[in-house]
Design an enzyme around this catalytic site. Structure first.
Site, PDB file in Angstrom:
ATOM      1  N   ASP A  40       0.820  -1.213   0.000  1.00 34.20           N
ATOM      2  CA  ASP A  40       0.000   0.000   0.000  1.00 34.20           C
ATOM      3  C   ASP A  40       0.853   1.263   0.000  1.00 34.20           C
ATOM      4  OD1 ASP A  40      -1.961  -1.910   0.273  1.00 34.20           O
ATOM      5  OD2 ASP A  40      -3.109  -0.784   1.743  1.00 34.20           O
ATOM      6  N   ASP A  48      -0.841  -6.657   2.876  1.00 32.98           N
ATOM      7  CA  ASP A  48      -2.300  -6.659   2.966  1.00 32.98           C
ATOM      8  C   ASP A  48      -3.027  -7.502   1.911  1.00 32.98           C
ATOM      9  OD1 ASP A  48      -1.590  -4.797   4.836  1.00 32.98           O
ATOM     10  OD2 ASP A  48      -2.957  -3.238   4.145  1.00 32.98           O
ATOM     11  N   SER A  72      -7.399   2.874   5.376  1.00 35.34           N
ATOM     12  CA  SER A  72      -6.333   2.118   6.005  1.00 35.34           C
ATOM     13  C   SER A  72      -6.931   1.161   7.019  1.00 35.34           C
ATOM     14  CB  SER A  72      -5.355   3.064   6.709  1.00 35.34           C
ATOM     15  OG  SER A  72      -4.548   2.368   7.632  1.00 35.34           O
TER      16      SER A  72
END
Length: 563
Positions: free
Chosen positions: A79, A121, A467
């Site tokens: 990210d 992630d 987030s």
């Protein structure tokens, strides 16, 4: 006979043998179960920097257990690195690219099983999705969280750097921000705290797709290496047993995963990722509805940053995912099969909780109300998600006037110019899976409002991605349907409410009542055409993604034929 062994004398047998013999493999090797070691190693991000060493260790373990390992590489999105391009559109879209990378490498070669090295992630959900799609014996191996740093005597990690860098007007000088950046990350692995990566690693264990007691884990720790060794042995056994993901990824398994996610106050990104895993596994389950149903009836048993004061290291030491499942007691179905070849109940039989202050019993929870709250209403008819923290004192209701933006940069600029103030609701739209495309990040405006002292005084409603650690203020994220979903400029028949909001419209949010409403006369809305959204000149992968991505309610998976 494993599926990778072709009949001797056939064309496919002969050509494959020629290729693999040239690699130094023996005829005996070629009769063994062939196991993919799925690796997203990359030098672009510290999250993945240790994976090559882990892959080498796992391959040795598979060989020692009687298998033949093949390393299969995929893309490796981070990210904080890959959000730089196309407004963050490469982040969520990369999840589905990984799924297809795995399909090509593993299904194309007709390998017999796979062990997936889960890190940042998007890798864990992608690997679970691929497991469900391919349905060959699979284990997920969590490769650990990074060590946090220290800044002038206090805790510092990558999220702290992000928070301070997002501040409008600056709460940290360039020298301070530079020093924080120098010290925030203490080694390889995923972001510490209960963000998306650690949440998904824990959820993988709750689903039964990771070995019991293996999540979360510190990167390169003895516990991580022990889990790697055990997984290498077990995946070969799973091939011989023909134990497949769809025997594990059942409706009951998803219900357990949702319970665990609620008990730990997971990242809200878990909601769409679990739905995507269900879609790829062909399990008929509505994950958002499960969060709404189970939320009020699932106690919060841990308070790991940002949900509370504790660290991920303390959570691991207390027993991690297995301890949470043990503390949940009869809220967890003991019957489902897991990748161990045993049931959930059998796996948990010998589990103890090392610290009942870090992972509490049900009778003494940190909170009885959920930290992940699902809102519905005229502005979010298919749902929106609010992330809370333990002991939150934010307003339970908020009514304010809309201030509409199509990029977070324009919203942050308006804040800097004092064009956003108390009583406003920032509506940040056009960032959903189709709108960006790829789902743009919306966290920057949330952090900027926090640093400007407007948390609780300004609300945010967005179809963008937040987030995994965002839980500041009143923020309704991942609003469904997204603004770009099936909207037609000539008619409001299919127009999502988010696309019809105008500056000055009243919006009412009630967290306790689970409501997010656009307070505008229906006749007025009927007369409106959808607000035009910026047109993105996407090509290549993002153009493919936009044409094939499904709505969030279907996990934003890719399916041909979607308008």
């Amino acid at each position: 006979m494993v599926r990778s062994n072709f009949t001797p004398g056939t064309v496919r047998w002969a050509t494959r043998r020629a290729q693999w013999r040239a690699l130094g493999l023996t005829d005996e090797d070629l009769t063994k179960p062939k196991i993919a070691v799925v690796n997203s190693s990359s030098e672009l991000a510290i999250c993945f920097r240790h994976l090559d060493e882990i892959a080498a260790r796992v391959k040795k373990g598979i060989a020692a257990a009687g298998g033949l390992p093949f390393e299969v590489r995929t893309t490796a999105p981070s990210d904080f690195i890959h959000s730089a391009g196309h407004g963050g559109g490469y982040i969520l879209s990369a999840r589905d690219l990984i799924v297809n990378d795995i399909e090509v490498g593993v299904e194309g070669a007709q390998l017999d099983g796979m062990i997936c090295l889960a890190s940042c992630d998007k890798t864990a959900p992608a690997q679970l999705m691929a497991a469900g799609r391919l349905n060959i014996p699979t284990l997920l191996l969590a490769c650990g969280y990074q060590a946090s740093g220290c800044f002038r005597g206090g805790h510092c990690d990558i999220e702290e750097v992000f928070l301070h860098a997002c501040a409008v007007g600056g709460t940290a000088s360039l020298d301070e921000l530079t020093e924080m950046s120098d010290n925030a990350v203490g080694g390889p692995g995923v972001c510490p705290g209960m963000g998306t990566a650690n949440s998904m690693h824990i959820v993988a264990e709750a689903l039964g797709m990771a070995l019991p007691g293996s999540t979360p884990v510190a990167a390169n720790s003895p516990a991580m290496w022990a889990a790697a060794d055990a997984a290498a042995i077990r995946v070969v056994e799973m091939v011989h047993e023909d134990l497949r993901p769809r025997q594990v990824l059942t409706e009951a398994a998803f219900r357990t995963a949702v319970r665990v996610a609620l008990a730990i106050g997971s990242s809200i990104n878990v909601v769409k990722h679990l739905q995507a895993v269900a879609e790829e596994s062909e399990v008929d389950v509505d994950v958002l509805a499960l969060f709404a149903e189970f939320g009020p009836r699932t106690p919060v048993l841990s308070a790991v940053r940002p949900n509370g004061p504790h660290t991920i290291e303390q959570f691991e030491a207390a027993g991690g995912a297995a301890a949470v499942m043990r503390q949940l007691g009869d809220l967890v179905d003991p019957a489902p099969m897991t990748a161990t070849g045993r049931t959930v109940g059998e796996n948990l039989a010998g589990i103890t909780v090392a610290d009942e202050e870090i992972i509490r019993p049900r009778q003494r929870p940190y909170a009885t109300e959920p930290l992940i709250v699902i809102l519905r209403g005229s502005l979010s008819p298919s749902g929106g998600i609010v992330k809370l923290a333990v002991g939150d004192e934010r307003p339970a209701t908020f009514t304010g006037l809309a201030r509409c933006f199509s990029t977070q940069e324009s919203a942050v600029a308006a804040l800097a110019e004092d064009r956003i103030g108390p009583g406003d609701v920032v509506v940040l739209r056009g960032l959903g899976p189709r709108g960006r495309p790829g789902m743009g990040m919306a966290s920057q405006i949330v952090f900027a409002l926090d640093r400007a002292g407007l948390t609780g005084k300004v609300a945010v409603v967005t179809d963008g991605q937040l987030s995994g650690l965002v839980n500041r203020g009143i923020v309704v994220g991942e609003v469904r349907p997204e603004a770009a979903e099936d909207s037609a400029p000539s008619s409001t028949a299919f127009a999502p409410p988010l696309a019809l909001v105008r500056d000055g419209d009243m919006i009412h949010i009630d967290i306790a009542a689970r409501v997010c409403d656009l307070v505008v006369d229906p006749a007025e809305l009927e007369a409106r055409r959808p607000e035009s959204l910026p047109e993105h000149d996407e090509t290549g992968w993002l153009s493919v993604y936009r044409r094939t991505v499904r709505p969030l309610g279907q996990g934003a998976v890719l399916r041909p034929g979607h308008r």
